[in-house]
Design a protein around this motif. Structure first.
Motif, PDB file in Angstrom:
ATOM      1  N   LYS A 147       1.149   4.708  -3.979  1.00 30.51           N
ATOM      2  CA  LYS A 147       2.365   4.092  -3.107  1.00 30.51           C
ATOM      3  C   LYS A 147       3.352   5.007  -2.837  1.00 30.51           C
ATOM      4  O   LYS A 147       3.727   5.624  -3.583  1.00 30.51           O
ATOM      5  CB  LYS A 147       2.693   2.818  -4.002  1.00 30.51           C
ATOM      6  CG  LYS A 147       3.069   1.648  -2.913  1.00 30.51           C
ATOM      7  CD  LYS A 147       2.098   0.927  -2.225  1.00 30.51           C
ATOM      8  CE  LYS A 147       2.537  -0.507  -2.181  1.00 30.51           C
ATOM      9  NZ  LYS A 147       2.803  -0.682  -0.613  1.00 30.51           N
ATOM     10  N   ASN A 163       5.908  -0.734   2.346  1.00 35.21           N
ATOM     11  CA  ASN A 163       5.051  -1.407   1.857  1.00 35.21           C
ATOM     12  C   ASN A 163       3.336  -1.183   2.170  1.00 35.21           C
ATOM     13  O   ASN A 163       2.373  -1.159   1.206  1.00 35.21           O
ATOM     14  CB  ASN A 163       4.823  -3.039   1.796  1.00 35.21           C
ATOM     15  CG  ASN A 163       6.229  -3.618   1.196  1.00 35.21           C
ATOM     16  OD1 ASN A 163       6.607  -2.959   0.358  1.00 35.21           O
ATOM     17  ND2 ASN A 163       6.680  -4.740   1.855  1.00 35.21           N
ATOM     18  N   ASN A 164       3.311  -0.623   3.291  1.00 34.98           N
ATOM     19  CA  ASN A 164       1.867  -0.024   3.705  1.00 34.98           C
ATOM     20  C   ASN A 164       1.835   1.536   3.902  1.00 34.98           C
ATOM     21  O   ASN A 164       1.040   2.009   4.364  1.00 34.98           O
ATOM     22  CB  ASN A 164       1.822  -0.626   5.323  1.00 34.98           C
ATOM     23  CG  ASN A 164       1.896  -2.091   5.205  1.00 34.98           C
ATOM     24  OD1 ASN A 164       1.293  -2.813   4.375  1.00 34.98           O
ATOM     25  ND2 ASN A 164       2.022  -2.517   6.284  1.00 34.98           N
ATOM     26  N   GLU A 175       7.916   0.151   7.017  1.00 35.53           N
ATOM     27  CA  GLU A 175       6.400   0.000   6.615  1.00 35.53           C
ATOM     28  C   GLU A 175       6.346   0.585   5.135  1.00 35.53           C
ATOM     29  O   GLU A 175       5.078   0.931   5.057  1.00 35.53           O
ATOM     30  CB  GLU A 175       5.595   1.103   7.784  1.00 35.53           C
ATOM     31  CG  GLU A 175       5.523   0.348   9.048  1.00 35.53           C
ATOM     32  CD  GLU A 175       4.758  -0.875   9.147  1.00 35.53           C
ATOM     33  OE1 GLU A 175       3.807  -1.085   8.358  1.00 35.53           O
ATOM     34  OE2 GLU A 175       4.691  -1.540  10.358  1.00 35.53           O
ATOM     35  N   ASP A 200      -1.767  -7.223   9.648  1.00 37.99           N
ATOM     36  CA  ASP A 200      -0.355  -6.751   9.857  1.00 37.99           C
ATOM     37  C   ASP A 200      -0.171  -6.814  11.363  1.00 37.99           C
ATOM     38  O   ASP A 200      -1.184  -7.046  12.176  1.00 37.99           O
ATOM     39  CB  ASP A 200      -0.364  -5.195   9.462  1.00 37.99           C
ATOM     40  CG  ASP A 200      -0.531  -5.244   8.007  1.00 37.99           C
ATOM     41  OD1 ASP A 200       0.097  -6.052   7.240  1.00 37.99           O
ATOM     42  OD2 ASP A 200      -1.057  -4.249   7.416  1.00 37.99           O
TER      43      ASP A 200
END
Length: 140
Positions: free
Chosen positions: A3, A53-54, A51, A73
């Motif tokens: 992440k 989180n993605n 963005e 999304d």
């Protein structure tokens, strides 16, 4: 893949900017080669913030980064929140560049609403070429 963290955004935006510098779509949206790299860094820093989180990185060394959008999304749809957060881009990217980006975004959203672009595998390069072809036809 890991992440992406908020602290990675600056470096990740530089990775994106270098990767997209010679991309046909980005050359069209940001035609001035002298300012394109810096403007891409600003653009992708903004995109990564909204963005986060993605967003993912290959490792802590940031050899590569990606923004992964799942089937549920928004796939690039512009929200009011993003418009407000993106207002500083008016001063850094310039109004003509932003107008080109917004026109392309609106066009690609209309096409995606007609065709499930992600589902049929239309590449971004093909999408861009269709856009340019349509603009050429409108000018004639």
């Amino acid at each position: 893949m890991e992440k992406l963290q908020k602290s990675d955004i600056l470096q990740a935006s530089k990775v994106f900017a270098m990767a997209m510098f010679y991309d046909d779509l980005h050359k069209y949206l940001l035609p001035n080669e002298n300012t394109r790299l810096k403007n891409l860094e600003r653009l992708y820093a903004f995109k990564l913030r909204i963005e986060l989180n993605n967003s993912f990185k290959t490792s802590s060394n940031l050899e590569g980064v990606c923004i992964w959008e799942g089937p549920d999304d928004n796939h690039g749809a512009i929200t009011l929140k993003e418009i407000i957060l993106g207002l500083p881009l008016i001063f850094t990217l310039g109004i003509p560049n932003l107008i080109r980006m917004i026109k392309y975004q609106i066009w690609s959203q209309k096409l995606e609403n007609l065709l499930p672009v992600g589902d049929i595998g239309i590449s971004m390069l093909l999408l861009f070429r269709l856009y340019i072809k349509e603009k050429d036809l409108q000018l004639k």
